[in-house]
Design an enzyme around this catalytic site. Structure first.
Site, PDB file in Angstrom:
ATOM      1  N   GLY A 130      45.929  15.944  40.175  1.00  7.65           N
ATOM      2  CA  GLY A 130      46.929  16.671  39.380  1.00  7.65           C
ATOM      3  C   GLY A 130      47.084  16.126  37.964  1.00  7.65           C
ATOM      4  O   GLY A 130      47.526  16.854  37.071  1.00  7.65           O
TER       5      GLY A 130
ATOM      6  N   ALA B 157      48.894  14.510  42.283  1.00  4.34           N
ATOM      7  CA  ALA B 157      50.055  15.005  43.026  1.00  4.34           C
ATOM      8  C   ALA B 157      50.448  13.922  44.021  1.00  4.34           C
ATOM      9  O   ALA B 157      49.625  13.075  44.395  1.00  4.34           O
ATOM     10  CB  ALA B 157      49.686  16.296  43.743  1.00  4.34           C
TER      11      ALA B 157
ATOM     12  N   GLU C  93      44.364  17.676  36.063  1.00  2.79           N
ATOM     13  CA  GLU C  93      44.734  19.105  35.943  1.00  2.79           C
ATOM     14  C   GLU C  93      45.844  19.315  34.909  1.00  2.79           C
ATOM     15  O   GLU C  93      45.839  20.311  34.178  1.00  2.79           O
ATOM     16  CB  GLU C  93      45.157  19.624  37.328  1.00  2.79           C
ATOM     17  CG  GLU C  93      43.967  19.674  38.297  1.00  2.79           C
ATOM     18  CD  GLU C  93      44.369  19.864  39.751  1.00  2.79           C
ATOM     19  OE1 GLU C  93      45.258  19.132  40.242  1.00  2.79           O
ATOM     20  OE2 GLU C  93      43.816  20.760  40.408  1.00  2.79           O
TER      21      GLU C  93
ATOM     22  N   GLU D 277      40.216  15.039  45.270  1.00  2.00           N
ATOM     23  CA  GLU D 277      40.867  15.734  46.384  1.00  2.00           C
ATOM     24  C   GLU D 277      40.021  15.859  47.651  1.00  2.00           C
ATOM     25  O   GLU D 277      40.537  15.717  48.756  1.00  2.00           O
ATOM     26  CB  GLU D 277      41.328  17.142  45.943  1.00  2.00           C
ATOM     27  CG  GLU D 277      42.545  17.139  45.039  1.00  2.00           C
ATOM     28  CD  GLU D 277      42.198  16.984  43.562  1.00  2.00           C
ATOM     29  OE1 GLU D 277      41.040  16.672  43.241  1.00  2.00           O
ATOM     30  OE2 GLU D 277      43.115  17.169  42.744  1.00  2.00           O
TER      31      GLU D 277
HETATM   32  N1  CAA Z   1      50.651   9.833  45.166  1.00  2.63           N
HETATM   33  C1  CAA Z   1      51.585   9.003  45.594  1.00  2.63           C
HETATM   34  N2  CAA Z   1      51.649   7.697  45.255  1.00  2.63           N
HETATM   35  C2  CAA Z   1      50.687   7.247  44.458  1.00  2.63           C
HETATM   36  C3  CAA Z   1      49.664   8.060  43.963  1.00  2.63           C
HETATM   37  C4  CAA Z   1      49.658   9.421  44.335  1.00  2.63           C
HETATM   38  N3  CAA Z   1      48.754  10.300  43.873  1.00  2.63           N
HETATM   39  N4  CAA Z   1      48.847   7.312  43.193  1.00  2.63           N
HETATM   40  C5  CAA Z   1      49.358   6.069  43.198  1.00  2.63           C
HETATM   41  N5  CAA Z   1      50.470   6.016  43.954  1.00  2.63           N
HETATM   42  C6  CAA Z   1      51.306   4.858  44.238  1.00  2.63           C
HETATM   43  C7  CAA Z   1      50.665   3.933  45.256  1.00  2.63           C
HETATM   44  O1  CAA Z   1      50.896   4.397  46.578  1.00  2.63           O
HETATM   45  C8  CAA Z   1      51.370   2.638  44.958  1.00  2.63           C
HETATM   46  O2  CAA Z   1      52.659   2.674  45.533  1.00  2.63           O
HETATM   47  P1  CAA Z   1      53.271   1.342  46.213  1.00  2.63           P
HETATM   48  O3  CAA Z   1      53.381   0.331  45.117  1.00  2.63           O
HETATM   49  O4  CAA Z   1      54.592   1.810  46.739  1.00  2.63           O
HETATM   50  O5  CAA Z   1      52.290   0.903  47.258  1.00  2.63           O
HETATM   51  C9  CAA Z   1      51.544   2.684  43.439  1.00  2.63           C
HETATM   52  O6  CAA Z   1      51.415   4.056  43.069  1.00  2.63           O
HETATM   53  C10 CAA Z   1      50.485   1.901  42.703  1.00  2.63           C
HETATM   54  O7  CAA Z   1      49.216   2.351  43.146  1.00  2.63           O
HETATM   55  P2  CAA Z   1      48.049   1.377  43.645  1.00  2.63           P
HETATM   56  O8  CAA Z   1      48.628   0.151  44.236  1.00  2.63           O
HETATM   57  O9  CAA Z   1      47.133   2.193  44.484  1.00  2.63           O
HETATM   58  O10 CAA Z   1      47.385   1.006  42.226  1.00  2.63           O
HETATM   59  P3  CAA Z   1      45.871   0.614  41.974  1.00  2.63           P
HETATM   60  O11 CAA Z   1      45.797   0.168  40.560  1.00  2.63           O
HETATM   61  O12 CAA Z   1      45.362  -0.299  43.012  1.00  2.63           O
HETATM   62  O13 CAA Z   1      45.048   1.999  42.105  1.00  2.63           O
HETATM   63  C11 CAA Z   1      44.635   4.334  41.719  1.00  2.63           C
HETATM   64  C12 CAA Z   1      45.262   3.025  41.180  1.00  2.63           C
HETATM   65  C13 CAA Z   1      43.118   4.165  41.734  1.00  2.63           C
HETATM   66  C14 CAA Z   1      45.036   5.458  40.756  1.00  2.63           C
HETATM   67  C15 CAA Z   1      45.152   4.609  43.146  1.00  2.63           C
HETATM   68  O14 CAA Z   1      46.567   4.520  43.135  1.00  2.63           O
HETATM   69  C16 CAA Z   1      44.786   5.957  43.662  1.00  2.63           C
HETATM   70  O15 CAA Z   1      43.647   6.166  44.065  1.00  2.63           O
HETATM   71  N6  CAA Z   1      45.755   6.925  43.659  1.00  2.63           N
HETATM   72  C17 CAA Z   1      45.553   8.227  44.192  1.00  2.63           C
HETATM   73  C18 CAA Z   1      44.711   9.064  43.259  1.00  2.63           C
HETATM   74  C19 CAA Z   1      44.453  10.431  43.859  1.00  2.63           C
HETATM   75  O16 CAA Z   1      43.803  10.546  44.882  1.00  2.63           O
HETATM   76  N7  CAA Z   1      44.955  11.480  43.201  1.00  2.63           N
HETATM   77  C20 CAA Z   1      44.805  12.836  43.653  1.00  2.63           C
HETATM   78  C21 CAA Z   1      45.965  13.234  44.486  1.00  2.63           C
HETATM   79  S1  CAA Z   1      45.730  14.811  45.253  1.00  2.63           S
HETATM   80  C22 CAA Z   1      46.092  15.939  44.074  1.00  2.63           C
HETATM   81  O17 CAA Z   1      46.392  15.634  42.943  1.00  2.63           O
HETATM   82  C23 CAA Z   1      46.048  17.358  44.562  1.00  2.63           C
HETATM   83  C24 CAA Z   1      46.188  18.387  43.510  1.00  2.63           C
HETATM   84  O18 CAA Z   1      45.256  18.758  42.861  1.00  2.63           O
HETATM   85  C25 CAA Z   1      47.451  19.062  43.327  1.00  2.63           C
END
Ligand code: CAA
Length: 261
Positions: free
Chosen positions: A108, A63, A111, A131
């Site tokens: 998400g 998400a 999920e 999360e």
């Molecule tokens: N939300 C918003 N933006 C996200 C995102 C997310 N979940 N995941 C990645 N992005 C964005 C980053 O902010 C980045 O944006 P910018 O270029 O503008 O800086 C872009 O996507 C590329 O990401 P990274 O530079 O971080 O890429 P990476 O290869 O270095 O890392 C990754 C990849 C390991 C997936 C890392 O992006 C990451 O950890 N993302 C978050 C994963 C996460 O925590 N997901 C769970 C979210 S909470 C949820 O989902 C709740 C639920 O159950 C409903």
């Protein structure tokens, strides 16, 4: 649509989450567009769906953390409901849905994959529910579906530790059915979809319904659900044709496609 691509190929279709710059993270707009796309699927023709992510790197990275960062308790709950409603629509969608997981399937994203009927992935896929590291619980069904798919003990460990699940482990614990190279993934997904689409559509739909509804019932109730859906297939043109074809010993006869939807 800004963030969803939809391609109908004969009698199956491919939905692509297309927000590559944010690794296909799910914000409200993506969820709304996904919901509207599902509503618009032509169920008279389409017999199987594939869901995948745009780009080489990510299925869905969760998400949208930016959108969630300032939500109130009530807004957080409403955002959870928005995701849950769409994912439940996928889970109960009349036709089978295949997740072709082509990279990160975190939060998400994991999920979303779990709301699909069949999960296959590429060898660069990464699963996980990160999360609790962000100060929240999984909110789009993860606390419920993961335990049902991989068992309570494994689900709790994955969710409490917030550690990523490597592709070999995802396969070993049954979170995905099969792992392919990146190049092979969509070819395999489409092969499965077209194989499903060749079978009798009413029967396939009834199988999905029987399995889903049966899992929420006692065995006695579940078997009654099965009996009703089994009975429902009889007197259809597809049942008549499928059985007549088997019983007709003419080896030269070519099987026609099933027609009923
Ligand atoms: N939300 C918003 N933006 C996200 C995102 C997310 N979940 N995941 C990645 N992005 C964005 C980053 O902010 C980045 O944006 P910018 O270029 O503008 O800086 C872009 O996507 C590329 O990401 P990274 O530079 O971080 O890429 P990476 O290869 O270095 O890392 C990754 C990849 C390991 C997936 C890392 O992006 C990451 O950890 N993302 C978050 C994963 C996460 O925590 N997901 C769970 C979210 S909470 C949820 O989902 C709740 C639920 O159950 C409903």
């Amino acid at each position: 649509m800004d963030y969803i691509l939809y391609e109908q190929k004969n009698n199956y279709a491919i939905i692509t989450i297309n927000r590559e710059k944010a690794l296909n993270a799910l914000n409200s707009q993506v969820l709304e567009e996904l919901d509207a796309t599902l509503d618009a699927v032509d169920l008279d023709v389409v017999r199987c769906l594939i869901i995948t992510g745009a780009g080489e790197k990510s299925f869905v990275a969760g998400a949208d953390i930016g959108e969630m960062s300032n939500l109130t308790k009530a807004e957080g709950e409403a955002f959870g409901k928005k995701g849950n409603d769409v994912f439940r629509k996928i889970e109960t969608f009349p036709i089978p849905v295949i997740a072709a997981v082509n990279g990160f399937a975190l939060g998400g994203g994991c999920e979303l994959a779990m709301s699909c009927d069949i999960r296959i992935c590429s060898d660069n896929a990464v699963f996980g529910q990160p999360e609790v590291g962000l100060g929240i619980t999984p909110g789009f069904g993860g606390t419920q579906r993961l335990a049902r798919i991989v068992g309570v003990g494994r689900a709790k460990q994955i969710i409490f530790t917030a550690k990523n699940v490597k592709v070999e482990d995802a396969y070993r614990i049954g979170l995905v059915n099969a792992v392919y190279t990146k190049e092979e993934l969509m070819i395999k997904a489409e092969k499965i979809a077209s194989g499903i689409a060749k079978n009798a559509p009413i029967a396939v739909r009834n199988c999905k319904k029987a399995i889903n509804e049966g899992l929420d019932a006692s065995m006695d109730e579940a078997l009654v659900i099965e009996e009703k859906l089994f009975g429902d297939c009889f007197e259809t043109a597809d049942q008549k044709y499928g059985m007549e074809f088997f019983l007709d010993k003419n080896k030269d006869k070519v099987k026609e496609p099933f027609k009923n939807c």
